[in-house]
Design a protein around this motif. Structure first.
Motif, PDB file in Angstrom:
ATOM      1  N   ASN A  66       0.817  -1.216   0.000  1.00 44.66           N
ATOM      2  CA  ASN A  66       0.000   0.000   0.000  1.00 44.66           C
ATOM      3  C   ASN A  66       0.852   1.269   0.000  1.00 44.66           C
ATOM      4  OD1 ASN A  66      -2.217  -1.557  -0.226  1.00 44.66           O
ATOM      5  ND2 ASN A  66      -3.229  -0.896   1.642  1.00 44.66           N
ATOM      6  N   ASP A  67       2.028   1.222   0.639  1.00 46.13           N
ATOM      7  CA  ASP A  67       2.961   2.357   0.536  1.00 46.13           C
ATOM      8  C   ASP A  67       3.377   2.541  -0.923  1.00 46.13           C
ATOM      9  OD1 ASP A  67       2.926   2.887   3.200  1.00 46.13           O
ATOM     10  OD2 ASP A  67       4.910   2.084   3.652  1.00 46.13           O
ATOM     11  N   TRP A  70       0.492   3.755  -3.029  1.00 48.77           N
ATOM     12  CA  TRP A  70       0.176   5.146  -2.672  1.00 48.77           C
ATOM     13  C   TRP A  70       1.132   6.094  -3.417  1.00 48.77           C
ATOM     14  CZ3 TRP A  70       1.976   9.552  -0.349  1.00 48.77           C
ATOM     15  CH2 TRP A  70       0.986  10.425   0.147  1.00 48.77           C
ATOM     16  N   TRP A  73       0.132   6.213  -7.031  1.00 50.01           N
ATOM     17  CA  TRP A  73      -1.015   7.133  -7.181  1.00 50.01           C
ATOM     18  C   TRP A  73      -0.536   8.585  -7.245  1.00 50.01           C
ATOM     19  CZ3 TRP A  73      -6.196   7.106  -8.029  1.00 50.01           C
ATOM     20  CH2 TRP A  73      -6.956   8.193  -7.615  1.00 50.01           C
TER      21      TRP A  73
ATOM     22  N   LEU B  75      -6.134   1.035   0.930  1.00 50.91           N
ATOM     23  CA  LEU B  75      -5.345   2.023   0.192  1.00 50.91           C
ATOM     24  C   LEU B  75      -6.215   3.228  -0.182  1.00 50.91           C
ATOM     25  CD1 LEU B  75      -2.759   2.880  -1.438  1.00 50.91           C
ATOM     26  CD2 LEU B  75      -3.820   1.769  -3.406  1.00 50.91           C
ATOM     27  N   ARG B  78      -6.918   5.401   2.702  1.00 48.39           N
ATOM     28  CA  ARG B  78      -5.728   6.192   3.045  1.00 48.39           C
ATOM     29  C   ARG B  78      -5.570   7.374   2.079  1.00 48.39           C
ATOM     30  NH1 ARG B  78       0.361   3.718   2.948  1.00 48.39           N
ATOM     31  NH2 ARG B  78       1.459   5.686   3.091  1.00 48.39           N
ATOM     32  N   ILE B  79      -5.789   7.112   0.807  1.00 47.87           N
ATOM     33  CA  ILE B  79      -5.686   8.187  -0.187  1.00 47.87           C
ATOM     34  C   ILE B  79      -6.715   9.276   0.117  1.00 47.87           C
ATOM     35  CG2 ILE B  79      -6.157   8.731  -2.623  1.00 47.87           C
ATOM     36  CD1 ILE B  79      -4.795   6.036  -3.316  1.00 47.87           C
ATOM     37  N   TYR B  92       3.045  11.002   2.993  1.00 45.81           N
ATOM     38  CA  TYR B  92       2.684  12.123   2.124  1.00 45.81           C
ATOM     39  C   TYR B  92       3.641  13.274   2.364  1.00 45.81           C
ATOM     40  CZ  TYR B  92      -0.214  15.611  -0.223  1.00 45.81           C
ATOM     41  OH  TYR B  92      -0.674  16.581  -1.054  1.00 45.81           O
TER      42      TYR B  92
END
Lengths: 193, 236
Positions: A66-67, A70, A73, B75, B78-79, B92
């Motif tokens: 997921n890191d 992310w 994305w 995910l 989280r986004i 982030y």
């Protein structure tokens, strides 16, 4: 000729897959969640297997995946196609995995004495079935990563160099020493104390 | 360990190339030359066969099956959370740091103005909420504090906000309570045969956006495998 044909086939399959993934990245750059899901599910299975083997923990594997996704994305918009999409994604995964594994530290392990001659002998199937996981876990991290990327995920030497951001010769050397040490460990583990 | 060993003879050359022939990524002249050597050298052939066994064992699929869908939901949660409140996600922040180092800042003065406006808006909102709270609660300041006991009447919850949830199977009662407290939710039905629970939320959840925020918070929990909004009618 047979080898050349299989090489050509691999290249065309890789190119076709890369085209599909490039199209998905272009949609992800425009914040298309459906494209993100498609790319995520394309990679989840192999990354989950690869990372679960490396970390021995699915929760950590999921966290690294997921890191990675992310960052995909966030940075899809910056991807210029200098490498294959898979190399780019695996490169991010590799760096996240290294960071995670270094932060949790190595598991306490009993020292195993590996005689030099042992690493020259070929491994038998019974040793592999029983001891492979334990022996792999005892390899230095970079050597293990090369073995996993080459044998588990099927990447070429050049792709692994791009993923690990190091020269091709370094990959070859890590592979050489990793296999040598693995053979020694398998024989030492399989031999009665 | 990363020093490249000198390659002085065909056996050493083969030892370095065999893994890439085994995994099908060695092509062209290098592959042809290695195949020719393997045809005449029994020692290297034995090494090739051993390497092939290792490759096939590592390549073999294990019995584990990984479900991507629940992880993907986490995910996306989280986004969603990071994009609403970016400073809450350390990754982030790290990414923002990388970007700040690699690219010039965009419209710094506009960002600074936006932050000042935001700060002013928060102050005004806080003052307004303070006044409202004082107005509503001042008559009861002298009354005793409210405690909930087992005999207290049940609290009421929003009638429209429901979610269907599957929790991790080995979740402890303590962790379950933490998850529920974290989103102000209560179990109102379940588990079904498929271990699905229906959750109700408090009266603060009165719009689809508020419900979605609670669902996102639930999805972000590692204890939660599946979440979806539920209709207020029918079984969970």
């Amino acid at each position: 000729m047979k080898a050349t044909n299989s090489g050509d086939r691999r290249e065309s399959t890789t190119a076709a897959r890369n085209e599909i993934e490039l199209a998905l990245l272009a949609r992800i750059a425009k914040r298309d969640a459906a494209a993100m899901k498609e790319l995520y599910l394309l990679y989840h299975r192999r990354l989950a297997r690869f990372l679960t083997r490396l970390t021995s923990r699915y929760d950590l594997a999921e966290e690294i995946i997921n890191d990675t996704c992310w960052i995909v994305w966030q940075r899809a918009i910056d991807f210029r196609g200098e490498s294959l999409v898979s190399t780019w994604i695996l490169g991010i995964t590799y760096r996240r995995a290294l960071k995670t594994l270094r932060s949790i530290g190595p598991a306490a392990q009993e020292e195993i004495d590996v005689p030099d001659a042992a690493s020259e002998q070929p491994c038998e199937q019974a040793e592999l079935n029983e001891w492979l996981g334990v022996a792999l876990a005892r390899l230095p991290l970079e050597q293990r990563m090369v073995l996993e990327l080459a044998y588990h995920l099927g990447h070429s030497c050049e792709e692994i160099a791009a993923i690990m951001d190091c020269p091709v010769n370094t990959v070859k050397t890590r592979m050489f020493h990793g296999r040598r040490k693995l053979r020694g460990l398998l024989l030492a583990l399989a031999s009665p104390a | 360990m990363d020093r490249h060993p000198p390659i002085t003879n065909p056996h050493d050359e083969a030892a370095h190339s065999i893994p890439w022939l085994v995994n099908g990524t060695l092509h062209g002249e290098a592959a042809t030359s290695l195949r020719e050597h393997l045809a005449v050298c029994s020692r290297c052939r034995e090494s090739y066969e051993s390497e092939k066994r290792l490759y096939e064992t590592m390549r073999a699929e294990g019995p584990l099956v990984f479900a991507g869908e629940p992880s993907f939901q986490k995910l996306m949660a989280r986004i969603e959370i990071a994009e609403r409140a970016p400073s809450m996600d350390p990754a982030y922040e790290a990414l923002r740091g990388d970007r700040a180092r690699s690219s010039p800042r965009r419209n710094p003065s506009r960002t600074a103005i936006a932050i000042r406006w935001l700060a002013a808006a928060v102050l005004i909102e806080s003052a307004g909420l303070g006044l409202l709270a004082w107005h509503q609660h001042s008559p009861s300041l002298a009354s005793p504090a409210r405690y909930e006991t087992l005999a207290s009447p049940a609290r009421t919850y929003g009638t429209n906000a429901r979610a269907r949830v599957v929790f991790r199977s080995n979740l402890s009662l303590h962790d379950l309570a933490n998850v529920l407290h974290g989103v102000d939710a209560h179990i109102i039905d379940g588990p079904t045969d498929a271990n699905v629970y229906t959750l109700g939320f408090d009266d603060q959840v009165s719009s689809p956006d508020q419900l979605e925020a609670r669902l996102a918070a639930l999805r972000a929990q590692s204890a939660v495998l599946f979440v979806e909004p539920a209709s207020t009618h029918g079984a969970p």
